[in-house]
Design a protein around this motif. Sequence first.
Motif, PDB file in Angstrom:
ATOM      1  N   ILE A 153       1.039  -0.981   0.565  1.00 51.97           N
ATOM      2  CA  ILE A 153      -0.078   0.208  -0.390  1.00 51.97           C
ATOM      3  C   ILE A 153       1.230   1.718   0.354  1.00 51.97           C
ATOM      4  O   ILE A 153       0.231   2.256  -0.542  1.00 51.97           O
ATOM      5  N   HIS A 154       2.694   1.224   0.449  1.00 48.93           N
ATOM      6  CA  HIS A 154       2.850   2.618   0.506  1.00 48.93           C
ATOM      7  C   HIS A 154       3.469   2.370  -0.718  1.00 48.93           C
ATOM      8  O   HIS A 154       3.493   3.459  -1.011  1.00 48.93           O
ATOM      9  N   HIS A 155       3.734   1.114  -1.300  1.00 46.29           N
ATOM     10  CA  HIS A 155       3.786   1.722  -2.724  1.00 46.29           C
ATOM     11  C   HIS A 155       3.349   2.231  -3.965  1.00 46.29           C
ATOM     12  O   HIS A 155       4.037   2.804  -4.502  1.00 46.29           O
ATOM     13  N   LYS A 156       2.492   2.236  -3.399  1.00 41.41           N
ATOM     14  CA  LYS A 156       0.901   2.213  -4.785  1.00 41.41           C
ATOM     15  C   LYS A 156       1.096   3.968  -4.112  1.00 41.41           C
ATOM     16  O   LYS A 156       0.194   4.523  -5.594  1.00 41.41           O
ATOM     17  N   HIS A 157       0.451   3.965  -2.823  1.00 39.55           N
ATOM     18  CA  HIS A 157       0.677   5.853  -2.282  1.00 39.55           C
ATOM     19  C   HIS A 157       1.608   6.598  -1.264  1.00 39.55           C
ATOM     20  O   HIS A 157       1.400   6.565  -0.159  1.00 39.55           O
ATOM     21  N   PRO A 158       2.492   6.090  -2.141  1.00 39.18           N
ATOM     22  CA  PRO A 158       3.540   7.284  -1.257  1.00 39.18           C
ATOM     23  C   PRO A 158       3.565   8.464  -0.071  1.00 39.18           C
ATOM     24  O   PRO A 158       4.593   8.636   0.758  1.00 39.18           O
ATOM     25  N   ARG A 184      -0.174   6.494   5.844  1.00 42.45           N
ATOM     26  CA  ARG A 184      -0.455   4.879   6.018  1.00 42.45           C
ATOM     27  C   ARG A 184       1.367   4.850   5.727  1.00 42.45           C
ATOM     28  O   ARG A 184       1.544   3.837   5.084  1.00 42.45           O
ATOM     29  N   LEU A 185       2.560   5.261   6.238  1.00 43.59           N
ATOM     30  CA  LEU A 185       4.149   5.423   6.531  1.00 43.59           C
ATOM     31  C   LEU A 185       4.535   4.670   7.274  1.00 43.59           C
ATOM     32  O   LEU A 185       5.371   4.028   7.188  1.00 43.59           O
ATOM     33  N   VAL A 186       3.724   5.072   8.154  1.00 39.39           N
ATOM     34  CA  VAL A 186       4.701   4.133   9.379  1.00 39.39           C
ATOM     35  C   VAL A 186       3.718   2.642   9.410  1.00 39.39           C
ATOM     36  O   VAL A 186       2.380   2.782   9.379  1.00 39.39           O
ATOM     37  N   PHE A 187       3.354   1.446  10.364  1.00 31.45           N
ATOM     38  CA  PHE A 187       3.391   0.859  10.549  1.00 31.45           C
ATOM     39  C   PHE A 187       1.699   0.663  11.647  1.00 31.45           C
ATOM     40  O   PHE A 187       2.583   1.192  12.270  1.00 31.45           O
ATOM     41  N   PRO A 188       0.934   0.438  11.378  1.00 32.64           N
ATOM     42  CA  PRO A 188      -0.372   0.576  12.150  1.00 32.64           C
ATOM     43  C   PRO A 188      -0.065  -0.396  13.673  1.00 32.64           C
ATOM     44  O   PRO A 188       0.227  -1.942  13.788  1.00 32.64           O
ATOM     45  N   TYR A 207      12.659  -1.136  14.944  1.00 36.63           N
ATOM     46  CA  TYR A 207      11.689  -0.544  14.309  1.00 36.63           C
ATOM     47  C   TYR A 207      11.266   0.561  14.677  1.00 36.63           C
ATOM     48  O   TYR A 207      11.245   1.500  13.615  1.00 36.63           O
ATOM     49  N   VAL A 208      11.681   1.421  15.352  1.00 35.59           N
ATOM     50  CA  VAL A 208      11.490   2.569  16.288  1.00 35.59           C
ATOM     51  C   VAL A 208      11.752   3.631  15.102  1.00 35.59           C
ATOM     52  O   VAL A 208      11.315   4.524  14.025  1.00 35.59           O
ATOM     53  N   MET A 209      12.946   3.229  15.106  1.00 38.20           N
ATOM     54  CA  MET A 209      13.957   4.373  14.355  1.00 38.20           C
ATOM     55  C   MET A 209      14.045   4.058  12.539  1.00 38.20           C
ATOM     56  O   MET A 209      14.146   5.348  12.500  1.00 38.20           O
ATOM     57  N   TYR A 210      13.627   2.973  12.447  1.00 40.68           N
ATOM     58  CA  TYR A 210      13.078   1.993  10.945  1.00 40.68           C
ATOM     59  C   TYR A 210      11.635   2.986  10.106  1.00 40.68           C
ATOM     60  O   TYR A 210      11.809   3.868   9.849  1.00 40.68           O
ATOM     61  N   ASP A 211      10.663   3.076  11.731  1.00 40.53           N
ATOM     62  CA  ASP A 211       9.392   3.980  11.069  1.00 40.53           C
ATOM     63  C   ASP A 211       9.483   5.334  10.563  1.00 40.53           C
ATOM     64  O   ASP A 211       9.486   5.951  10.631  1.00 40.53           O
ATOM     65  N   CYS A 212      10.562   6.101  12.222  1.00 42.18           N
ATOM     66  CA  CYS A 212      10.258   7.381  12.009  1.00 42.18           C
ATOM     67  C   CYS A 212      11.457   8.377  10.934  1.00 42.18           C
ATOM     68  O   CYS A 212      11.569   9.174  10.939  1.00 42.18           O
ATOM     69  N   LEU A 254      11.906  10.770   5.807  1.00 36.00           N
ATOM     70  CA  LEU A 254      12.743  10.386   4.327  1.00 36.00           C
ATOM     71  C   LEU A 254      11.583  10.824   3.311  1.00 36.00           C
ATOM     72  O   LEU A 254      11.902  11.372   2.276  1.00 36.00           O
ATOM     73  N   HIS A 255       9.707  11.039   3.095  1.00 36.98           N
ATOM     74  CA  HIS A 255       9.458  10.903   2.208  1.00 36.98           C
ATOM     75  C   HIS A 255       9.004  12.555   3.031  1.00 36.98           C
ATOM     76  O   HIS A 255       8.457  12.982   1.730  1.00 36.98           O
ATOM     77  N   HIS A 256       8.789  13.371   3.956  1.00 39.67           N
ATOM     78  CA  HIS A 256       8.137  14.273   4.566  1.00 39.67           C
ATOM     79  C   HIS A 256       8.795  15.250   5.211  1.00 39.67           C
ATOM     80  O   HIS A 256       8.905  16.623   5.347  1.00 39.67           O
ATOM     81  N   GLY A 257      10.210  15.142   5.740  1.00 34.35           N
ATOM     82  CA  GLY A 257      11.147  15.244   5.585  1.00 34.35           C
ATOM     83  C   GLY A 257      11.644  16.110   4.700  1.00 34.35           C
ATOM     84  O   GLY A 257      11.650  15.715   3.591  1.00 34.35           O
ATOM     85  N   GLN A 258      12.652  17.628   5.296  1.00 34.21           N
ATOM     86  CA  GLN A 258      13.832  18.109   3.489  1.00 34.21           C
ATOM     87  C   GLN A 258      15.126  18.491   4.384  1.00 34.21           C
ATOM     88  O   GLN A 258      15.400  19.144   4.826  1.00 34.21           O
TER      89      GLN A 258
END
Length: 241
Positions: free
Chosen positions: A128-133, A138-142, A177-182, A187-191
């Motif tokens: 789902i993340h690849h389809k709607h990046p 839906r970027l972090v894991f529920p 995992y926490v480090m990964y998700d954050c 990487l998607h929403h920061g600059q």
Amino acid sequence: MSIKSFLNGSADLSPIQQKMVAEAFTVDLNEPLVFQVGHLGEQYQEWVHQPIVSKEGPRLFANDVLEFLTRTEWWAIPLIWLPVVCWCLTKSVEMGHTLSEVALMVVFGICLWTLIETNTAHYLLHGIHHKHPTDGLRLVFPPAAAAILCFPFWNLIRLITTPTTTHGVFGGGLLGYVMYDCTHYYLHHGQPSSDPGKHLKKYHLNHHFRIQNKGFGITSTLWDHVFGTLPSTKTIDKKSS
């Protein structure tokens, strides 16, 4: 026989008929997606790697409760899981381990997680993340899904560790995992304006929009080196769009 008839009785179809259904099926983005994508068959990989860039993602489930559980703000991840990490590490100290020993367990757990993070390639976990990046919810894991997956992860660690080191290694893996998700969200929403963040952002967007079968690492490129999935420097340096 019509396509609709094929779909309604797909369980009774021959392999050739099922292939015909898969080739003819079109996903309706205005309807819940989870139970549609199964009809794509061999077309799934091609479909899921054609990203749709929109601020708000699609509905996954018709059920409102299930749908709610698939949407997660990024800050919920550290808020929920860091206390569990602290409990695990405290438990290790209570079992008689020194801080140095606990630190080694944590490092091992984080390394174990970095290996697992490269293997998330189906729709509910990662497709789902690849389809709607760009869907931020839906970027972090529920957390509900993560809690369920904690049980096999705990049992895996218990198999490869001793009774007194299980908590420390599990805590390290959970911290990874926490480090990964954050990091993934950033990487998607920061600059990021400097390395290593700037390089990792370019590296990850390259994975989404240029070569989806390479560059799986998020927090590290280590396992891409090990498994031969490291994209060429020339490819990474090209402008991601």
